[in-house]
Design an enzyme around this catalytic site. Structure first.
Site, PDB file in Angstrom:
ATOM      1  N   LYS A  70     -16.251  -7.449   4.714  1.00  0.00           N
ATOM      2  CA  LYS A  70     -15.319  -7.904   5.746  1.00  0.00           C
ATOM      3  C   LYS A  70     -15.997  -7.727   7.094  1.00  0.00           C
ATOM      4  O   LYS A  70     -16.094  -6.624   7.615  1.00  0.00           O
ATOM      5  CB  LYS A  70     -14.007  -7.133   5.662  1.00  0.00           C
ATOM      6  CG  LYS A  70     -13.289  -7.400   4.346  1.00  0.00           C
ATOM      7  CD  LYS A  70     -11.961  -6.715   4.283  1.00  0.00           C
ATOM      8  CE  LYS A  70     -11.288  -7.033   2.948  1.00  0.00           C
ATOM      9  NZ  LYS A  70     -10.003  -6.385   2.813  1.00  0.00           N
TER      10      LYS A  70
ATOM     11  N   SER B   6      -2.929  -7.678   3.241  1.00  0.00           N
ATOM     12  CA  SER B   6      -3.351  -7.455   4.628  1.00  0.00           C
ATOM     13  C   SER B   6      -3.821  -8.756   5.262  1.00  0.00           C
ATOM     14  O   SER B   6      -3.566  -9.008   6.448  1.00  0.00           O
ATOM     15  CB  SER B   6      -4.467  -6.411   4.682  1.00  0.00           C
ATOM     16  OG  SER B   6      -3.991  -5.152   4.295  1.00  0.00           O
TER      17      SER B   6
ATOM     18  N   ARG C 174      -1.374  -6.339  -7.229  1.00  0.00           N
ATOM     19  CA  ARG C 174      -0.245  -7.149  -6.795  1.00  0.00           C
ATOM     20  C   ARG C 174       0.028  -8.275  -7.778  1.00  0.00           C
ATOM     21  O   ARG C 174       1.157  -8.647  -8.007  1.00  0.00           O
ATOM     22  CB  ARG C 174      -0.519  -7.760  -5.411  1.00  0.00           C
ATOM     23  CG  ARG C 174      -0.615  -6.753  -4.290  1.00  0.00           C
ATOM     24  CD  ARG C 174      -1.014  -7.414  -2.976  1.00  0.00           C
ATOM     25  NE  ARG C 174      -2.355  -7.987  -3.115  1.00  0.00           N
ATOM     26  CZ  ARG C 174      -2.677  -9.235  -2.808  1.00  0.00           C
ATOM     27  NH1 ARG C 174      -1.792 -10.060  -2.320  1.00  0.00           N
ATOM     28  NH2 ARG C 174      -3.907  -9.677  -2.972  1.00  0.00           N
TER      29      ARG C 174
ATOM     30  N   HIS D  80       0.839  -1.202   0.000  1.00  0.00           N
ATOM     31  CA  HIS D  80       0.000   0.000   0.000  1.00  0.00           C
ATOM     32  C   HIS D  80       0.872   1.250   0.000  1.00  0.00           C
ATOM     33  O   HIS D  80       0.627   2.196  -0.755  1.00  0.00           O
ATOM     34  CB  HIS D  80      -0.900   0.053   1.245  1.00  0.00           C
ATOM     35  CG  HIS D  80      -1.938  -1.003   1.327  1.00  0.00           C
ATOM     36  ND1 HIS D  80      -2.119  -1.745   2.480  1.00  0.00           N
ATOM     37  CD2 HIS D  80      -2.866  -1.437   0.448  1.00  0.00           C
ATOM     38  CE1 HIS D  80      -3.120  -2.580   2.296  1.00  0.00           C
ATOM     39  NE2 HIS D  80      -3.591  -2.424   1.065  1.00  0.00           N
TER      40      HIS D  80
END
Length: 160
Positions: A41, A129, A91, A17
């Protein structure tokens, strides 16, 4: 003045990030890092306020980067703040599939807002994360995955 929003849950913020934020800050006059309250989430590690404060701390040396939070659609946040560009970090190729779908959906409901994809530095491409939370939950060090200044916050959450 060119402004961009970089959204995410940042639970916690990773070096990947940070890479995207730093590079965006060199391209745009103003970068708003927007911590979204992600309804998908269910139980974040850090509260929304903790994530905002964590980001403000690690981004203190970036004068053109601000941190905000929002509970709603990102395109509504962008409109409310007169932002025409969303930055999304990638990513790996699997990120692209879901990010492209979201970008196309956002474009359908708000065609005046564009999404730019920025690939993270390959040295951070494996970090997520969720990986940080998983390793830390088993007592493993996440040094080299997150900014050093938040290591103790993660360790405190898991009583490491």
């Amino acid at each position: 003045m060119s402004s961009v929003v970089y959204p995410g849950s940042f639970d916690p913020v990773t070096l990947g990030h940070m890479d995207v934020i730093e590079r965006a800050s060199k391209i745009f006059d103003n970068v708003i890092v927007c911590v979204l309250n992600n309804s998908a989430k269910k139980s974040p590690l850090f509260s929304l306020n903790e994530r905002v404060n964590m980001l403000r701390d690690v981004l203190a040396d970036f004068p053109n980067v601000t941190v905000a939070s929002y509970d709603g659609l990102l395109v509504d946040f962008a409109k409310e703040n007169d932002i025409k560009v969303i930055i999304r970090g990638l990513r790996e190729v699997t990120d692209f599939d879901s990010e492209l779908q979201m970008a196309q959906g956002n474009h359908k409901v708000s065609p005046e807002i564009d999404t730019l994809f920025m690939a993270t530095d390959p040295k951070f491409s494996f970090i997520s994360s969720s990986m940080v939370r998983e390793f830390a939950s088993y007592g493993k060090s996440v040094e080299g995955f997150v900014p050093d200044s938040i290591l103790s916050m993660i360790e405190d959450k898991y009583k490491i």
